[in-house]
Design a protein around this motif. Structure first.
Motif, PDB file in Angstrom:
ATOM      1  N   LEU A  88       0.848  -1.180   0.000  1.00  0.00           N
ATOM      2  CA  LEU A  88       0.000   0.000   0.000  1.00  0.00           C
ATOM      3  C   LEU A  88       0.891   1.240   0.000  1.00  0.00           C
ATOM      4  CD1 LEU A  88      -2.762  -1.115   2.527  1.00  0.00           C
ATOM      5  CD2 LEU A  88      -2.978  -0.886   0.057  1.00  0.00           C
ATOM      6  N   GLY A  89       0.570   2.172  -0.880  1.00  0.00           N
ATOM      7  CA  GLY A  89       1.411   3.343  -1.087  1.00  0.00           C
ATOM      8  C   GLY A  89       2.259   3.255  -2.339  1.00  0.00           C
ATOM      9  N   ASP A  90       2.222   2.103  -3.039  1.00  0.00           N
ATOM     10  CA  ASP A  90       2.994   1.915  -4.268  1.00  0.00           C
ATOM     11  C   ASP A  90       2.150   2.184  -5.504  1.00  0.00           C
ATOM     12  OD1 ASP A  90       5.063   1.171  -2.645  1.00  0.00           O
ATOM     13  OD2 ASP A  90       5.068  -0.947  -3.234  1.00  0.00           O
ATOM     14  N   VAL A  91       2.845   2.341  -6.634  1.00  0.00           N
ATOM     15  CA  VAL A  91       2.208   2.532  -7.935  1.00  0.00           C
ATOM     16  C   VAL A  91       2.708   1.446  -8.884  1.00  0.00           C
ATOM     17  CG1 VAL A  91       1.867   4.076  -9.897  1.00  0.00           C
ATOM     18  CG2 VAL A  91       2.046   5.019  -7.586  1.00  0.00           C
ATOM     19  N   ILE A  92       1.777   0.786  -9.572  1.00  0.00           N
ATOM     20  CA  ILE A  92       2.117  -0.188 -10.598  1.00  0.00           C
ATOM     21  C   ILE A  92       1.763   0.431 -11.942  1.00  0.00           C
ATOM     22  CG2 ILE A  92       1.679  -2.504 -11.507  1.00  0.00           C
ATOM     23  CD1 ILE A  92       0.872  -3.337  -8.663  1.00  0.00           C
ATOM     24  N   VAL A  93       2.764   0.624 -12.795  1.00  0.00           N
ATOM     25  CA  VAL A  93       2.560   1.249 -14.108  1.00  0.00           C
ATOM     26  C   VAL A  93       2.627   0.165 -15.180  1.00  0.00           C
ATOM     27  CG1 VAL A  93       3.394   2.951 -15.760  1.00  0.00           C
ATOM     28  CG2 VAL A  93       3.570   3.412 -13.300  1.00  0.00           C
ATOM     29  N   LEU A  94       1.528  -0.012 -15.900  1.00  0.00           N
ATOM     30  CA  LEU A  94       1.464  -0.999 -16.975  1.00  0.00           C
ATOM     31  C   LEU A  94       1.713  -0.296 -18.308  1.00  0.00           C
ATOM     32  CD1 LEU A  94      -1.688  -3.078 -15.918  1.00  0.00           C
ATOM     33  CD2 LEU A  94       0.672  -3.221 -15.088  1.00  0.00           C
ATOM     34  N   GLN A  95       2.585  -0.880 -19.105  1.00  0.00           N
ATOM     35  CA  GLN A  95       2.930  -0.269 -20.382  1.00  0.00           C
ATOM     36  C   GLN A  95       1.737  -0.277 -21.326  1.00  0.00           C
ATOM     37  OE1 GLN A  95       6.044   1.048 -20.611  1.00  0.00           O
ATOM     38  NE2 GLN A  95       5.363   2.049 -22.491  1.00  0.00           N
ATOM     39  N   ALA A  96       1.365   0.875 -21.835  1.00  0.00           N
ATOM     40  CA  ALA A  96       0.250   0.984 -22.773  1.00  0.00           C
ATOM     41  C   ALA A  96       0.522   0.138 -24.013  1.00  0.00           C
ATOM     42  CB  ALA A  96       0.031   2.440 -23.168  1.00  0.00           C
ATOM     43  N   GLY A  97      -0.528  -0.536 -24.498  1.00  0.00           N
ATOM     44  CA  GLY A  97      -0.408  -1.365 -25.684  1.00  0.00           C
ATOM     45  C   GLY A  97       0.020  -2.788 -25.429  1.00  0.00           C
ATOM     46  N   VAL A  98       0.483  -3.087 -24.218  1.00  0.00           N
ATOM     47  CA  VAL A  98       0.933  -4.436 -23.877  1.00  0.00           C
ATOM     48  C   VAL A  98      -0.252  -5.249 -23.368  1.00  0.00           C
ATOM     49  CG1 VAL A  98       2.398  -5.786 -22.321  1.00  0.00           C
ATOM     50  CG2 VAL A  98       3.279  -3.700 -23.396  1.00  0.00           C
ATOM     51  N   THR A  99      -0.308  -6.530 -23.750  1.00  0.00           N
ATOM     52  CA  THR A  99      -1.381  -7.429 -23.318  1.00  0.00           C
ATOM     53  C   THR A  99      -0.892  -8.330 -22.190  1.00  0.00           C
ATOM     54  OG1 THR A  99      -2.427  -7.438 -25.499  1.00  0.00           O
ATOM     55  CG2 THR A  99      -2.942  -9.277 -24.042  1.00  0.00           C
ATOM     56  N   PHE A 100      -1.660  -8.366 -21.119  1.00  0.00           N
ATOM     57  CA  PHE A 100      -1.386  -9.256 -19.994  1.00  0.00           C
ATOM     58  C   PHE A 100      -2.538 -10.241 -19.902  1.00  0.00           C
ATOM     59  CE2 PHE A 100       0.525  -5.142 -19.133  1.00  0.00           C
ATOM     60  CZ  PHE A 100       1.842  -5.486 -18.852  1.00  0.00           C
ATOM     61  N   THR A 101      -2.259 -11.505 -20.099  1.00  0.00           N
ATOM     62  CA  THR A 101      -3.296 -12.541 -20.137  1.00  0.00           C
ATOM     63  C   THR A 101      -3.278 -13.336 -18.844  1.00  0.00           C
ATOM     64  OG1 THR A 101      -3.118 -12.729 -22.546  1.00  0.00           O
ATOM     65  CG2 THR A 101      -4.168 -14.552 -21.383  1.00  0.00           C
ATOM     66  N   GLY A 102      -4.447 -13.464 -18.222  1.00  0.00           N
ATOM     67  CA  GLY A 102      -4.520 -14.245 -17.001  1.00  0.00           C
ATOM     68  C   GLY A 102      -5.705 -13.834 -16.144  1.00  0.00           C
ATOM     69  N   ASN A 103      -5.751 -14.406 -14.947  1.00  0.00           N
ATOM     70  CA  ASN A 103      -6.765 -14.082 -13.933  1.00  0.00           C
ATOM     71  C   ASN A 103      -6.016 -13.484 -12.755  1.00  0.00           C
ATOM     72  OD1 ASN A 103      -7.566 -17.283 -14.929  1.00  0.00           O
ATOM     73  ND2 ASN A 103      -8.900 -15.582 -15.490  1.00  0.00           N
ATOM     74  N   PHE A 104      -6.114 -12.184 -12.586  1.00  0.00           N
ATOM     75  CA  PHE A 104      -5.244 -11.458 -11.673  1.00  0.00           C
ATOM     76  C   PHE A 104      -5.980 -11.113 -10.387  1.00  0.00           C
ATOM     77  CE2 PHE A 104      -3.645 -10.804 -15.954  1.00  0.00           C
ATOM     78  CZ  PHE A 104      -2.330 -11.226 -15.807  1.00  0.00           C
ATOM     79  N   LYS A 105      -5.364 -11.513  -9.278  1.00  0.00           N
ATOM     80  CA  LYS A 105      -5.973 -11.366  -7.961  1.00  0.00           C
ATOM     81  C   LYS A 105      -5.428 -10.128  -7.262  1.00  0.00           C
ATOM     82  CE  LYS A 105      -6.227 -13.850  -3.517  1.00  0.00           C
ATOM     83  NZ  LYS A 105      -5.828 -15.100  -2.827  1.00  0.00           N
ATOM     84  N   LEU A 106      -6.327  -9.349  -6.655  1.00  0.00           N
ATOM     85  CA  LEU A 106      -5.940  -8.230  -5.801  1.00  0.00           C
ATOM     86  C   LEU A 106      -5.952  -8.719  -4.361  1.00  0.00           C
ATOM     87  CD1 LEU A 106      -8.063  -5.378  -7.457  1.00  0.00           C
ATOM     88  CD2 LEU A 106      -5.761  -6.176  -8.059  1.00  0.00           C
ATOM     89  N   PRO A 107      -4.791  -8.946  -3.749  1.00  0.00           N
ATOM     90  CA  PRO A 107      -4.745  -9.521  -2.402  1.00  0.00           C
ATOM     91  C   PRO A 107      -5.132  -8.509  -1.329  1.00  0.00           C
ATOM     92  CG  PRO A 107      -2.677  -9.870  -3.613  1.00  0.00           C
ATOM     93  CD  PRO A 107      -3.450  -8.831  -4.341  1.00  0.00           C
ATOM     94  N   ASN A 108      -5.427  -9.030  -0.159  1.00  0.00           N
ATOM     95  CA  ASN A 108      -5.668  -8.212   1.029  1.00  0.00           C
ATOM     96  C   ASN A 108      -4.317  -7.888   1.659  1.00  0.00           C
ATOM     97  OD1 ASN A 108      -6.522  -7.027   3.385  1.00  0.00           O
ATOM     98  ND2 ASN A 108      -7.347  -8.889   4.292  1.00  0.00           N
TER      99      ASN A 108
END
Length: 417
Positions: A88-108
């Motif tokens: 908490l307090g971090d930033v995740i920057v995803l590159q525009a145009g890139v595809t990420f395939t999967g089922n992504f969980k947001l943990p507690n």
């Protein structure tokens, strides 16, 4: 009354809320008093109609965390690893145009602050209050589900996540695309081991979807069963400035659905497109006792059903059209400044708006629709404007009573049969 002839009388000066006991003395045909007096007990109801109570309103200003770590996720990188490692307090920057395939969980996670998951080109999407469009997807990273499990889902009690400028896609049968309020008993098999929250403490909270584009990929037969865009079961859940489209199925499909949440909720300035109900609260068996989704702010949205879908409204073609906006279990709702367009008869009469207390499945008799304010909306090109029912007549255990609904200053245009 003499014989079988009915008579009436007027009693004045009665006070509301007071119980009165009267007797009726009968006479025979000769006018002689009959010794039998018949008691009548009644009360006088208040004639004052209370206005609906408004919802709790909360704000979700975009405020990028400062002082934490920035995780940059490029093509070939593992997005779930970045989410797992972020604090908490971090930033995740995803590159525009890139595809990420999967089922992504947001943990507690524990700690203070938020985790922002954002596009590297978020500044190209316009500021807060600007709704994104499909053509904006060139500035977004893509998160794609490969199966029927959501592309993004929350762990129990996950909190303080904001997704901004993300395209979320399905090209397979999916239900739903983003899921809140479910946990899993086995993360290695998330598709078949999900369970819904059974207590308020398990609900996710402080989750915001911001300037994002959620959709299925096909807009012509054969249809993908993209049944639900977002299941928003939680607390302090917001969807703002986003575009949700192409959700359709042979059963009810929704762009946004709440059924097992608490609230409050903010749904502001979104485009919502679905065959069944573009937005619905209620309609399933809530697993949390006494759960009524409450404090719903629904403003400035555009709810739309493409007219091209009229050609595909059979079960075989996966287009079952119902309502544009439906409440079956909801309390303290503000519906203001929205546009609701196009609704026709398919699975049922083409009523645009439905307020109906429903104890779905007969296991939630507390379900009720109460304190609804519907103001300053435009409804057009619909076969019916609104239907309101008082309580559930389908299930023996019944429901709560529909009450306190204000409909004011709306425009109903091109209502046809």
């Amino acid at each position: 009354a003499t014989g079988t002839t009915a008579h009436s009388t007027t009693i004045t000066g009665l006070a509301a809320g007071t119980i009165y006991n009267y007797y009726v003395r009968c006479q025979d045909t000769a006018g002689n008093a009959n010794p039998d007096d018949y008691p009548i007990t009644f009360s006088v109801a208040s004639t004052t109609i209370g206005l609906p109570q408004g919802p709790e309103i909360f704000n979700v200003p975009y405020s990028l965390p400062a002082g934490g770590k920035t995780w940059t996720v490029n093509s070939g990188d593992n997005l779930q690893t970045a989410i797992n490692n972020a604090s908490l307090g971090d930033v995740i920057v995803l590159q525009a145009g890139v595809t990420f395939t999967g089922n992504f969980k947001l943990p507690n996670k524990t700690g203070a602050g938020w985790i922002y998951i954002v596009s590297s080109e978020l500044d190209q999407l316009g500021g807060e209050g600007v709704r994104v469009r499909p053509q904006d997807a060139v500035h977004m990273p893509k998160i794609v589900t490969p199966n029927s499990w959501p592309a993004i889902y929350t762990a129990f009690a996950a909190h303080n996540y904001r997704l901004a400028g993300i395209e979320v896609i399905t090209n397979v049968a999916t239900y739903p695309l983003i899921s809140m309020g479910y946990g899993t008993v086995n993360d290695n098999d998330p598709i078949y081991s999900r369970i819904g929250a059974t207590s308020v403490s398990q609900l996710p909270y402080n989750i915001t979807i911001d300037r994002s584009y959620l959709h299925s990929t096909n807009d012509a037969p054969p249809w993908v069963r993209a049944r639900i865009g977002i299941i928003a079961d939680g607390k302090y859940i917001a969807v703002v400035d986003s575009y949700l489209s192409n959700f359709h199925d042979s059963q009810d499909a929704q762009a946004i659905l709440i059924w097992n949440g608490e609230g409050p909720y903010k749904f502001v300035n979104n485009y919502l497109e679905a065959t069944g109900e573009n937005f619905m609260s209620g309609g399933n068996d809530p697993a949390i006792p006494n759960a009524i989704p409450s404090d719903i702010e629904f403003r400035g949205n555009y709810l739309y059903k493409p007219l091209a879908w009229q050609a595909y409204t059979t079960t075989a073609e996966l287009h079952i059209v119902k309502n544009l906006f439906e409440l079956k279990n909801a309390k303290r709702v503000l519906i203001d400044g929205n546009v609701l367009e196009n609704n026709w008869t398919s699975a049922q009469t083409g009523t645009a708006v439905l307020f109906k207390s429903v104890n779905q499945g007969g296991t939630a008799p507390w379900s009720a629709v109460q304190d609804i304010t519907m103001t300053n909306n435009i409804l057009r090109h619909v076969e019916g404007v609104m239907k309101v029912t008082g309580e559930d007549y389908q299930w023996p255990s019944g429901s709560g009573q529909t009450q306190r609904i204000l409909v004011q200053n709306n425009v109903f245009e091109d209502v046809y049969l």
